[in-house]
Design an enzyme around this catalytic site. Structure first.
Site, PDB file in Angstrom:
ATOM      1  N   HIS A  31      -5.030  17.690   6.043  1.00 58.88           N
ATOM      2  CA  HIS A  31      -4.063  16.804   5.361  1.00 58.88           C
ATOM      3  C   HIS A  31      -4.192  15.364   5.869  1.00 58.88           C
ATOM      4  CE1 HIS A  31      -1.977  20.607   4.233  1.00 58.88           C
ATOM      5  NE2 HIS A  31      -2.325  20.947   5.465  1.00 58.88           N
ATOM      6  N   SER A  72     -17.651 -10.789   1.783  1.00 56.90           N
ATOM      7  CA  SER A  72     -16.739 -11.225   0.725  1.00 56.90           C
ATOM      8  C   SER A  72     -17.039 -12.674   0.404  1.00 56.90           C
ATOM      9  CB  SER A  72     -15.307 -11.067   1.222  1.00 56.90           C
ATOM     10  OG  SER A  72     -14.455 -11.942   0.509  1.00 56.90           O
ATOM     11  N   GLU A  84     -18.923   2.909  -1.080  1.00 53.11           N
ATOM     12  CA  GLU A  84     -18.012   2.844  -2.220  1.00 53.11           C
ATOM     13  C   GLU A  84     -18.744   3.099  -3.529  1.00 53.11           C
ATOM     14  OE1 GLU A  84     -14.615  -0.360  -1.173  1.00 53.11           O
ATOM     15  OE2 GLU A  84     -16.653  -1.083  -0.961  1.00 53.11           O
ATOM     16  N   LYS A 107     -14.968 -10.610   6.387  1.00 48.85           N
ATOM     17  CA  LYS A 107     -15.131  -9.258   5.838  1.00 48.85           C
ATOM     18  C   LYS A 107     -16.534  -8.681   5.966  1.00 48.85           C
ATOM     19  CE  LYS A 107     -12.576  -7.075   3.630  1.00 48.85           C
ATOM     20  NZ  LYS A 107     -12.029  -7.211   2.293  1.00 48.85           N
TER      21      LYS A 107
END
Ligand code: ARG
Length: 461
Positions: free
Chosen positions: A157, A278, A291, A284
């Site tokens: 979980h 970024s 992804e 970043k």
């Protein structure tokens, strides 16, 4: 006049919109080498069975070989009016060798021809993907070997649950990709069946020798039913469903790489060469590769839905709907190979932050089960032990202390069965190494599964 080989019964030229709408050449041109190999085998079979002469066969084979070169050298002209790769090659053959070209399509239809081409394409790509899967499996085993002793929290979980070896976690992915490998290898048996000779749907009146054609094209088997052979796209559905399963696995590891490289976790650091920045936030470093792999799983599942839906209501035998099979198949092959290749390159270069991983095991009562098991060993029924440790955890939360941070007296207050030896039991190493049943996380077990995995990979290569 129309340049289409089927134009005989038509009195009007095809509407330009229809021509563009029905053409598949942009997509199926990548089948050219299989189409030509299939045609060469077919021509040889026709002459062996005296359906055409040896001279005619030689002329056809030579012309086809030249066309292959033209395509490879980029001098071949593709045009929408010639619909698909099959008609392009036949029409060019006519330009080159004249009328004999028209004998090539004897005892054949585009329906069995396209089924042959796609099967030849897929069997080759199936082999390529199998090798990529072996390479990926090996990377997981190498990583497990390298990080054999690293300890981290295992989650259920997404809550800290019990301590595990990072190597055991990596070997879990080895198991998944091994199943994918076995599945894709198995599927090859069903793809590797030769449909040629089924013609449009009913077979042919010519005395062809299908087994001979199959032997020229290295097919171990020929299809048993001509109607099935031109209607069947199960092998594509099967491949895309296997690819989908592999994408599920790739997507799950992607999710973990993304999560684990976040500032909140910092369990791993992705290699700079595999991350992006970024355009606005200079600080970043984004896990775009992971992804995209996660995102591309959606494409592949979409392809699976598409091919299932294309096929589900088609009456036998061939229907033009089936031309849409190639988008789904080619896109799946490209996407899956791309994802496997990028992970094969990236995974060996991730940095593992052992301290962060270990520190995360120190908070969150990951040793609660072990305390309960300890009480059970001393004679307490498990449910009672569960309740007793639950109270100890609740007490620890109040005092802001872990179970192993409580004093012996504090622990003893929850059960008389607790002795000084409890503190050794509650250490991470001990909790891991006491889980020695087959398949559990002990170091000895992981070492044996790594050995076994290397043996298996050696066999598979
Ligand atoms: N381009 C077609 C396809 O991909 C080839 C088969 C065409 N057959 C036909 N009867 N129109 O399915």
């Amino acid at each position: 006049m129309s340049d289409k080989p089927w134009s005989g019964r038509f009195s009007e030229d095809t509407n330009k919109l229809v021509e563009a709408f029905t053409a598949s050449i942009d997509i199926d041109k990548r089948l050219y080498s299989y189409d030509i190999a299939g045609s060469i085998a077919h021509a040889k079979m026709l002459s062996k069975n005296s359906i055409i002469t040896a001279e005619e066969s030689e002329l056809l084979v030579h012309g086809l070989e030249e066309i292959k070169k033209e395509i490879e050298e980029g001098v071949f002209t593709f045009k929408i009016s010639l619909e698909d790769i099959h008609m392009h090659i036949e029409s060019r053959l006519f330009e080159k060798i004249g009328k004999t070209a028209h004998k090539l399509h004897t005892a054949r239809s585009r329906n069995d021809q396209v089924a042959l081409d796609v099967r030849m394409y897929l069997r080759e790509e199936t082999k390529n993907i199998s090798y990529l899967l072996i390479a990926l499996r090996k990377i997981f085993v190498d990583l497990a070997n390298k990080y054999i002793d690293v300890i981290l929290p295992g989650y259920t979980h997404l809550q800290r649950a019990q301590v595990i070896l990072f190597s055991h976690y990596l070997m879990a992915y080895y198991e998944m990709f091994t199943r994918d490998y076995v599945r894709i290898k198995e599927s090859l048996k069903r793809t590797n069946v030769m449909p040629l000779g089924s013609a449009a749907l009913a077979g042919t009146t010519y005395p062809i020798d299908r087994k001979y054609t199959a032997s020229l094209l290295n097919f171990p088997e020929i299809s048993a039913n001509s109607i099935d052979a031109v209607s069947d796209r199960d092998f594509i559905i099967e491949f895309i469903s296997i690819a989908s399963m592999t994408m599920v696995h790739l997507s799950r590891i992607s999710e973990e790489l993304i999560l684990w490289s976040s500032s909140e976790f910092k369990f791993i650091d992705l290699p700079d060469a595999f991350a992006t920045g970024s355009s606005i936030m200079p600080q970043k470093k984004n896990p775009d590769v992971a992804e995209l792999v996660r995102g591309k799983s959606g494409r592949v599942f979409g392809n699976l839905m598409a091919i299932l839906t294309i096929m589900k209501s088609l009456p036998l035998a061939y229907n033009r709907d089936m031309q849409e099979d190639k988008n789904t198949l080619f896109d799946t092959v490209d996407t899956l190979k791309g994802c496997l290749e990028v992970y094969i390159a990236m995974l060996p270069n991730i940095k593992v932050n052992k301290e962060k991983m270990f520190n995360a095991t120190e908070k969150g009562y990951l040793n609660a089960t072990d305390l309960a098991d300890y009480l059970v060993c001393k004679g307490m029924p498990f449910r009672e032990a569960h309740g007793c440790v639950g109270k100890a955890v609740s007490y620890g939360i109040d005092k802001n202390k872990e179970l192993n941070e409580l004093s012996f007296e504090e622990l003893k207050a929850f059960s008389n069965l607790i002795e000084e030896d409890i503190f050794n039991i509650l250490t991470a190493e001990e909790m891991i190494n006491r889980r020695k049943t087959f398949g559990a996380t002990s170091k000895q077990n992981v070492i044996s599964s790594i050995k076994e995995a290397y043996r298996q990979i050696e066999k598979d290569f």
